[in-house]
Design an enzyme around this catalytic site. Structure first.
Site, mmCIF file in Angstrom:
data_model
loop_
_atom_site.group_PDB
_atom_site.id
_atom_site.type_symbol
_atom_site.label_atom_id
_atom_site.label_comp_id
_atom_site.label_asym_id
_atom_site.label_seq_id
_atom_site.Cartn_x
_atom_site.Cartn_y
_atom_site.Cartn_z
ATOM 1 N N ALA C 135 45.693 60.650 83.742
ATOM 2 C CA ALA C 135 45.455 59.859 84.945
ATOM 3 C C ALA C 135 45.147 60.780 86.120
ATOM 4 C CB ALA C 135 46.656 58.968 85.243
ATOM 5 N N GLU C 255 36.136 70.167 77.233
ATOM 6 C CA GLU C 255 35.931 68.721 77.264
ATOM 7 C C GLU C 255 34.451 68.365 77.322
ATOM 8 O OE1 GLU C 255 40.111 68.073 79.660
ATOM 9 O OE2 GLU C 255 38.338 67.055 80.429
#
Lengths: 380, 390, 390, 380
Positions: C135, C255
């Site tokens: 988050a 990523e």
């Protein structure tokens, strides 16, 4: 250093000597060559003396015995210096292989050593005014008469022809056999009766590279100058060579985009407008980021393609892909770089302007990019 | 070698062209085809068009058409300018740069000049005796007008001008230059003023040889040096100093409209030449036109050129109503010049190898076109203008 | 309805895939085809995948493959991750989001967690008992990580966390959330720290219903509210506060590599589905494949996808050598996701009306793809990264 | 006010009442319509009461007696509010003209008044699973048997079918006559034996617009329901209507791009990232400048096209051009606008996301844009 499995320290040394040669022997003369529309003859001797032509030809015939990286290195260094139009690769890496791969022993012995020494300059004549990329549609005829052939026809866009002593000519030995009727001839043009060198055509760019019309009117060619000695193999020979030839075209496209991006980064860091550096504008950074990405991806793709070629894993589709994609996208990147140069991007003596004009040819030559897409599309 | 040029398309225009415009169109066509195109190569070698062609254009009434008759002009309107621009673009002859002279330089005099200046210069411009130029851009400034460094210092009964200009169209041939400089020794110090510079025998003034450009070889472009050039006090355009920036920017909307008109006309010419070529040219046993890719590319080009013409006409109509905004003019300029380049590029591609050979009009159009995205305010500047208007 | 899917292309890879990777590929294929694809529509209705599929993935060894065995992982390498991503993309099943769990969340623990944290959480993540999320993004901040407003205030023996997050993948289903917050009451005030938040029964924590997205309907995305949530002191990831920004950015290269891998695999899947379709579908008396435009569009797509794969492989090899730069990872991310969208869009077009119907995999790919140019750092951010590196 | 020769103050008043109707009667229900995959039936009555359907139909048949601008205004206002998918235009401006232009007097009297009152809702069924844009390739057959025809075949992507009482169906009355064998039938589907409404297909966007499969198995249609009463005119009728239909498709493309640009300008002025407004980034401004330019040019082109249509100077090529160009370029502009919305651009309840999904259809429907280019290309 170049990222490639097959690129060695020896290649890097070779690169250094190529660059030195180009800087000292070619760069000082390029303006004159452009004005006269062709290179000087004597540069071929100098290039040969340095070991920069016929780098892949076997040492048995006086060549360098190198691999495709040697060819690529010469072309890359030329391109970085804005000399992509010099036709060493045409002689060394397009034409010499025809003779070495398909020629008879006698043909190899006769032509390859003087070619490697730069004494005999060569051209290759495929394209015709009425046929363009459609090789099977050529209408030049070779009629056998005793121990020789009589060549009649017309060719166009032939580079190196202004200096060449030897021209590889595609002609039909059997007009009814389509591709199987095409043969290649080694034509010595010095004093050949019936041979005429037409106009050296004026082009958008690549101005030091001549591009001529050729006329053949019953030109006598000895039968032993039929490449490989057997009729009807020309189309197959041409088609077999296409993947490598197209890969070579990709080399200068990629190298030119890389150089254009580097030059433009330097320019935009120096140029001040509206009180800040040009590169400080977000649009400039984004356009450069895009161009740099194109050049980086194209380089990775090119290097891997060269490696795969050296490993024998590179087919006609691969050749078509690497040719259209690099010439198309690298040209776009160069166009964006030109825009960032403002008015200087339209001046003939700007490097970026020449790259733009020179690299426009890549999307057309060696089979237009539409031909490439057609070829790929048919394999899906 | 324009053997592929088809007959012009029937104009289907929203613009209120009258009979006089049609007459002008015919005169212009004849002038470019018969008196310019045949000499293009010579002019390119020389790097410029000869003075004589200007006098001939003047004779034919092709100069200063939109200038009132009292100053020797044709008393016409913006549609006259557009007709001339269209026919010049269609001819493929970038030189002589009539629009620069007619639509850029002369209006400075008309709109900002004093009566004596108008009477002194405009008739000679209309006759072709005096060729006009504008000198704004400097080596360090590009599109950044406020960044210019050329100065005009008031010294008693004259101005002393020093500085360098670059990319000046007509730099070699102009007899009259509208010069932008920052004035000193006056109330409006360091603000831009415009001066009328007669170049004949002017001490301290130097124009370079024509710059070698990618295209438009017969249209001279030069670097200019002003080295303590003395100008009379009345060389100032208009009455007062410091108005130059406003004078220059106020003219931009109309100038960009003209650029758009040229771009649209050139697209049409490129498409027509290409359609003719691909219908004649054969490959792989059929006409190049018979390939679906050819038809699609030309269908796209034809459509986009149609859209461009519609927008151009809409902008002209708004201009005639006094309602064309700077943002819309910027849209027209950037979008049509981008499109001009992409259409011409696609047309070159459809010509194959011949597209790269300067004998073919399409190759010259390609070389001539690229500057359009840069001059008259680079297209990035246009996007800034539009972006800031949102 | 995947009736048009052809057999996978023979991989011709520069990457050092071994037998274990091929085995994993087969397991993954079976898992997605047999255990996910048939349930996709139900999961989309629910807005999320059920917990049970995670435990099943854990059983099959598809979770935490690259985590060392001592923490319950598979002890594999980045190639395992790529194999799984490729097979998931090929299946057209965006959910469950294994790569988020495996390649984004678990590595935070592995690289920055304390030993007790690794032992506590990683085995449960590997078994599928605990689903992971990260988050970062907040309603007001978007890609601007430094602009987040969620705070974690140290109060005695706990942290008090308040703030809102949005666009949080796995926001509804995650049992463990890596939360970015600005710490207060510590040496590194107002700097970002990461916290491990176990959501089960957590007072003051609220996850919204799954947001309705254009695509990826079975992959839950939620808004999260933290209203004076109390976390134990040892919920801080690692030893010290203020390291969050570095921790987050350090993971970005890897990523983005994964995003590139997914994009490339999806291009291949789209092209293969489309080639099969246009060979079967007929129009105007011939196969759609027989139109030159179809062949050209597919030739372009096939070439660009090949180029993309080559660049991806080159980046993976450089990554394995520890030499992949942030700028190159950004190039890969922006270029492949742009290309993914343009290829899928072209493929939709070749499907005609059926391309717009969600029964067809290509329509779903279109809906699923668009976010790729936005997430993981919008492509504009990528260009900034590249631009600043020049 | 809209720049057009034929746009009057009356049109502007009409626009105001359209907007009020849409805001009060449609907007509050749109979410439900999307969920159920079709509009409510009663909205047609309300729209008719307000004078918003059949605006171009002659007052003799209860229509509004307006021109193409009335149609465009309804669609523009729908589109601005994100309601482009509502199918009023389909009923009013695509289907009603078939009956008014080609129908017999009896057909006009029977159908147009209830259509104008919104009591009879209509659909048109051309496309088939096997034929796509290839109208001549349809395989639905109509076999004459005494005073009626028997229709057999299958249709797909038929909008409005879920609510329709009357469907205009294209079928072959002569299987061997190509285009000349196609006829149109006015099929009343209520309780028609052999007629089956298939699935309402789930689409990428336009979710309140149903899109159904239809099945006809020897459905009896009275002979007097052959449109115009003469067999074999269907293809010509369809082709004649295409320019206007394609122009109507352009209306929503352009209006959606205009609205997307305006919404995105507002969003980027509000949104703060990295300490400044999103619009303060040069990239944002340039992308918006490009999108705004596209929308502005598209609007000028659309308005001129509508004017030319009203003047009777608008042919098949014009229709093809305006359709492909506006749907293609306006979609691109919307895509760029979506990107500037970041994550919000991917949420179903964002206006920009819906525009993106809805407008993707325009490049496919009404003849794919490839068909348009083919059509234009053949005229060159």
């Amino acid at each position: 250093m170049t990222q490639s499995v097959h690129y060695t320290a020896e290649h890097e040394l070779f690169r250094t000597s190529v660059r030195r040669f180009l800087e000292s022997e070619c760069l000082p003369h390029i303006d004159r060559w452009r004005t006269q529309g062709k290179m000087d003859r004597d540069i071929w001797l100098k290039a040969a003396a340095g070991g920069f032509i016929c780098t892949k030809v076997s040492p048995d015939y006086g060549g360098g015995g190198g691999d495709l990286w040697h060819c690529a290195i010469v072309l890359e260094e030329q391109t970085r210096l804005g000399l992509a139009e010099l036709t060493f690769y045409l002689h060394s890496d397009i034409i010499a292989p025809y003779i070495e791969l398909y020629g008879t022993d006698a043909q190899k012995q006769r032509y390859l050593p003087p070619m490697s020494r730069g004494e005999v300059i060569t051209a290759i004549a495929m394209t015709e005014p009425g046929a363009g990329s459609d090789l099977q549609g050529i209408s030049t005829r070779a009629r056998r008469e005793g121990d020789h052939y009589l060549l009649t026809g017309q060719k166009v866009f032939i580079s190196n022809a202004q200096n060449a002593e030897l021209i590889v000519v595609a002609a039909k030995t059997d007009a009814d056999a389509g591709g199987k009727g095409i043969s290649l001839f080694l034509v010595e043009t010095q004093g050949a009766e019936g041979f005429r060198l037409g106009r050296n055509l004026k082009k958008i760019g690549c101005k030091a590279q001549d591009s001529s019309e050729l006329f053949f009117d019953n030109v006598r060619v000895p039968a032993e100058n039929l490449l490989g000695g057997v009729e009807g193999r020309g189309f197959v020979q041409l088609v077999q060579r296409l993947p490598e030839e197209r890969l070579i075209m990709a080399v200068s496209a990629v190298a030119s985009a890389e150089a254009a991006v580097e030059e433009t980064i330097a320019y935009t860091k120096e140029r001040i407008v509206f009180g800040q550096r040009l590169i400080d504008f977000q649009n400039t950074r984004f356009k450069l980021a895009e161009a740099k990405t194109t050049a980086t991806i194209a380089r990775a793709y090119l290097n891997r393609s060269i490696d795969r070629f050296i490993e024998g894993d590179f087919d006609a589709t691969d050749g078509a892909m690497v040719k259209w994609w690099t010439t198309e996208r690298c040209f776009q990147a160069i166009d964006e770089c030109l825009q960032l140069h403002g008015g200087y991007g339209y001046m003939q003596d700007s490097s970026i302007t020449r790259r733009y004009a020179d690299m426009r040819l890549g999307r057309i030559a060696g089979g237009t990019n539409e031909i490439m897409k057609d070829l790929i599309g048919r394999t899906l | 070698m324009n053997k592929h040029a088809p007959p012009p398309r029937p104009p289907q225009s929203a613009l209120p062209f009258g009979e006089e415009h049609q007459l002008l169109r015919k005169t212009a066509q004849r002038f470019f085809e018969q008196e310019c195109v045949p000499h293009r190569e010579d002019w390119e070698k020389a790097g410029m068009a000869p003075d004589s062609i200007w006098r001939r254009a003047g004779e034919l009434g092709l100069l200063c058409m939109s200038i009132p008759a009292e100053y020797g002009g044709g008393g016409g309107d913006i549609l006259h300018s557009i007709v001339l621009i269209e026919e010049q673009a269609r001819s493929g002859c970038a030189s002589p740069m009539l629009s620069l002279h007619n639509d850029v330089v002369a209006p400075y005099l008309l709109h900002y000049g004093r009566e004596d200046q108008k009477h002194h210069y405009l008739p000679r411009m209309a006759s072709g005796e005096l060729i006009g130029a504008v000198a704004m851009t400097e080596p360090q400034s590009g599109s950044d007008l406020r960044g210019i460094r050329t100065t005009a210092t008031r010294e008693g009964d004259h101005w002393r001008v020093s500085g360098r200009k670059t990319f000046i169209s007509h730099g070699c041939t102009a007899g009259l230059i509208v010069l932008a400089a920052k004035t000193r020794g006056e109330g409006s110090d360091e603000r831009i003023s415009l001066f009328l510079v007669e170049t004949a025998g002017l001490h301290g003034f130097h124009a370079s040889q024509p710059l070698h450009k990618l295209g438009q070889g017969a249209a001279d472009t030069a670097e200019l040096a002003f080295d303590n050039v003395k100008l009379p006090l009345n060389a100032l355009l208009g009455e007062s100093t410091g108005a130059g920036f406003q004078q220059l920017t106020a003219r931009l909307v109309e100038e960009r409209l003209m650029t758009g008109a040229a771009a649209v006309a050139l697209m049409d010419a490129a498409i027509e030449a290409t359609v003719a070529y691909v219908k004649e040219r054969r490959a792989f046993g059929q006409r190049v036109m018979d390939f679906q890719n050819t038809r699609f590319k030309l269908a796209e080009a034809r459509t986009e050129a149609t859209v461009a013409r519609t927008f151009l006409e809409s902008c002209v109509l708004q201009f005639l109503n006094g309602a064309l905004s700077p943002a819309e003019a910027a849209m027209l300029k950037y979008w049509t010049t981008d499109l001009q380049c992409s259409i011409v590029d696609a047309c070159v591609q459809l010509h194959g190898g011949y597209g790269y050979i300067l004998d073919y009009p399409i190759a010259r159009m390609w070389c001539d076109s690229r500057i359009a995205k840069i001059y008259g305010g680079a297209n990035e500047i246009m996007k800034e203008i539009i972006g800031r208007s949102l």
